[in-house]
Design an enzyme around this catalytic site. Structure first.
Site, PDB file in Angstrom:
ATOM      1  N   ARG A 170     -32.439   1.495   9.245  1.00 31.34           N
ATOM      2  CA  ARG A 170     -31.360   1.781  10.206  1.00 31.34           C
ATOM      3  C   ARG A 170     -30.225   0.749  10.094  1.00 31.34           C
ATOM      4  NH1 ARG A 170     -34.017   3.723  15.927  1.00 31.34           N
ATOM      5  NH2 ARG A 170     -35.158   5.512  15.143  1.00 31.34           N
ATOM      6  N   ASP A 223     -26.569   5.482  29.869  1.00 29.02           N
ATOM      7  CA  ASP A 223     -27.316   5.035  28.686  1.00 29.02           C
ATOM      8  C   ASP A 223     -26.705   3.712  28.245  1.00 29.02           C
ATOM      9  OD1 ASP A 223     -29.293   6.759  26.613  1.00 29.02           O
ATOM     10  OD2 ASP A 223     -28.331   5.009  25.731  1.00 29.02           O
TER      11      ASP A 223
END
Ligand SMILES: C[S@@+](CC[C@H](N)C(=O)[O-])C[C@H]1O[C@@H](n2cnc3c(N)ncnc32)[C@H](O)[C@@H]1O
Length: 296
Positions: A54, A163
């Site tokens: 990632r 979030d």
């Protein structure tokens, strides 16, 4: 055209080769330490390959060639923006419409009738989707509200969707999903609440649904600026990425953020931990209410 810009091509190639180099144990320890202190995320050694793959994209994006230099950068003051991008790359954002359908059954059958009666009397109703990812959860809640009361816009009912990850919130704001991403949506709801998207294989969530949802960046580990309590909190498939101490710190905060007769929904593999057993009573599959509400 191949070979037209040899210096650029070879620079990219050499950067790829370098970024391909492995992450040192020290770099992994530093990155997992930052993920924990910034976002509560636990990254055990078994996740090292995932973390490398990632973050490799981040290294390429900002032109840093190795993980040790990346750690120095994200740990510095100048690396603050990249620290956010790093957290964004490390969060898991999987979500679906009407995920864990039993919660929406409870919402429809046990929660909404009372909330709508209160809303019709002019009361303020607030629902929080904490860790909302790309928006499927808050938009599913909004569709339930519209199904139960098509005139919902007349009432003071709102869904806060928050979030930590600004990139995923931008996706939620767009409210555009691929055809595969709407597989959990029953056909009648598709007909009523989805429009054609900007490209042939996409759909867009219709305005009346989006208008019930306010999106906001919020780190659950930080301050919660909301002053008034919520009637319902969905925090599903979020605390599973935190360690037990971080989870234990959240339950009293969720309790304080809920109305005395509110509802808390967690993900299928999450449970309110022991330190909060007196505060919450389980009402079946990962659905909880403040104990005072149940005792009444
Ligand atoms: C797997 S998704 C869950 C989405 C949705 N609740 C569901 O169940 O489908 C987890 C979300 O939690 C967010 N998250 C992780 N750590 C967080 C934190 N410290 N504060 C707020 N959100 C966080 C991630 O960015 C991610 O979007």
């Amino acid at each position: 055209m191949t070979g037209t810009h040899p210096p650029l091509a070879s620079a990219v190639q050499s950067s790829r080769a370098q970024v391909g180099a492995s992450m040192s144990d020290a770099a992994f320890t530093a990155i997992s330490g930052l993920a924990k202190s910034e976002a509560g995320l636990i990254l055990p050694v078994g996740k090292m390959t995932m973390v490398q793959s990632r973050l490799r994209k981040r290294l390429l994006a900002i032109g840093i060639e190795d993980f040790d230099s990346y750690v120095s950068f994200v740990s510095s003051r100048e690396g603050e923006a990249e620290r956010k991008s790093m957290i964004s790359a490390l969060t898991t954002n999987v979500s679906h419409f009407f995920r864990e359908g039993h919660h929406f059954e409870i919402l429809r059958n046990q929660v909404l009738p009372g909330l709508l009666a209160r809303a019709r009397r002019g009361e303020r109703i607030r629902i929080w989707s904490a860790g909302c990812s790309s928006g499927q959860e808050p938009y599913s809640i909004a569709m339930c509200l519209l199904e139960a009361a098509p005139d919902i816009a007349r009432y003071d009912i709102r869904i806060l969707a928050s979030d930590i990850d600004e990139a995923i919130l931008a996706r939620a704001e767009e409210a555009v999903y691929s055809v595969q991403q709407i597989s959990g949506l029953p056909e009648p709801l598709r007909q009523r609440y989805l429009l054609t998207g900007p490209t042939p294989d996409t759909v867009r969530v219709a305005r009346p649904v989006c208008q019930l949802v306010s999106l906001r960046q919020l780190n659950l580990l930080g301050q919660w600026p909301m002053r008034r309590p919520f009637d319902v909190i969905f925090c599903r498939n979020v605390v599973i990425y935190f360690d037990t101490a971080t989870q234990a710190g959240l339950w009293p905060r969720f309790h304080a953020a809920l109305q005395p007769d509110g509802w808390l929904f967690l993900g299928h593999s999450e449970r309110v931990s022991e330190n909060a057993h007196a505060l919450f009573t389980s009402i079946g599959m990962t659905a909880y209410r403040p104990t005072t509400a149940v005792a009444r």
